[in-house]
Design an enzyme around this catalytic site. Structure first.
Site, PDB file in Angstrom:
ATOM      1  N   CYS A 225       2.129  -0.595   1.663  1.00  0.00           N
ATOM      2  CA  CYS A 225       0.997   0.503   0.972  1.00  0.00           C
ATOM      3  C   CYS A 225       0.287  -0.209   0.100  1.00  0.00           C
ATOM      4  CB  CYS A 225       1.697   1.857   0.709  1.00  0.00           C
ATOM      5  SG  CYS A 225       2.964   1.467  -0.815  1.00  0.00           S
ATOM      6  N   ARG A 230       5.114   4.439  -1.315  1.00  0.00           N
ATOM      7  CA  ARG A 230       5.144   5.006   0.174  1.00  0.00           C
ATOM      8  C   ARG A 230       5.869   4.300   1.000  1.00  0.00           C
ATOM      9  NH1 ARG A 230      -1.111   6.187   0.373  1.00  0.00           N
ATOM     10  NH2 ARG A 230      -1.110   4.119  -1.019  1.00  0.00           N
TER      11      ARG A 230
END
Length: 267
Positions: A225, A230
């Site tokens: 990410c 994430r």
């Protein structure tokens, strides 16, 4: 090996097991407001920092021991349920070979909605010995290693950012777009809503999602990410699906997009 995702039902039956340590990774303020009984507070911001976002082994072992965690402990980590903080600690512990670690599906939000008990006082902690662990290099990759793997048929790269970031429509670095060959599966696609609570999609849905994107279990899958947060969620999901080779590119787009020697696909 422990299941990657633990249900509220499972935890309610095992929360007092002597080999289970429940870890609250939320900020201390939220822990002090209310937490699951017996949970210890270990927010991510208190984990020792290391190079490229990877904690160093010795200070990490010290912090785990201070939190009552031993190598044989089954760690169940939770956040508010719609976050990636618990997944990040899951990845850190996996990186250092901790055998039994699970993420509470739905987090403390699901626990609350189930009408289960709360605690308000600081949970007592009995320090435990935690020897300095060895890093498992197979679950992390570097910029140079990722560059060298581009275009090889045995690899798949999953960009877990938003479609706007992936397409370069939302500027976040000096150069914007995605790593050539990467497929975009937004990390939020791992969740579904259940009575207003964010919980994991069912296994069949997740399996189809990543297979259709070309990230199949026979490949070396790298997830990224902007900074690894994430992507940690997707790392955990793929591990839960039995993927044997999954690595996290921790520096993510914060490094790739700000270097002048990395290829970028802008569309």
């Amino acid at each position: 090996m422990a299941d990657v995702f633990a249900s509220i039902e499972w935890l309610s039956l095992h929360v007092n097991d002597p080999d289970v340590v429940l870890v609250d990774v939320r900020q201390p303020f939220f822990y002090q407001q209310a937490h699951i009984p017996g949970a210890v507070s270990l927010p991510l911001m208190l984990l020792p920092a290391g190079s490229n976002g990877v904690p160093a082994a010795e200070p990490l072992a010290r912090k785990l021991g201070e939190s009552g965690i031993a190598p044989e402990t089954h760690v169940v980590v939770y956040d508010d349920g719609a976050s990636n903080a618990a997944a990040r600690l899951y990845w850190v512990l996996t990186l250092y070979g901790h055998a039994a670690v699970s993420i509470l599906d739905g987090g403390i939000t699901a626990w609350r909605h189930a009408g289960l008990d709360w605690a308000y006082d600081q949970s007592p902690v009995s320090p435990a010995p935690y020897p300095v662990p060895t890093m498992d290099a197979s679950v992390v990759t570097s910029t140079d290693a990722l560059k060298a793997s581009l275009g090889t048929p045995d690899t798949a790269i999953v960009d877990t950012r938003s479609p706007g970031e992936y397409l370069g429509l939302r500027p976040t670095a000096l150069r914007n777009g995605h790593i050539p060959g990467a497929v975009n599966v937004d990390w939020t696609a791992n969740f579904r809503e259940d009575n207003g609570i964010a919980v994991k999609q069912d296994r069949d849905t997740l399996r189809d999602l990543y297979r259709e994107a070309g990230a199949t279990p026979d490949k070396q899958v790298t997830v990224y990410c902007a900074s690894g947060m994430r992507a940690s969620e997707t790392f955990a999901v793929l591990r839960s699906l039995g993927y044997p080779r999954v690595a996290l590119y921790v520096p993510g787009w914060n490094e790739w997009g700000n270097r002048d020697d990395t290829p970028v696909d802008e569309g």
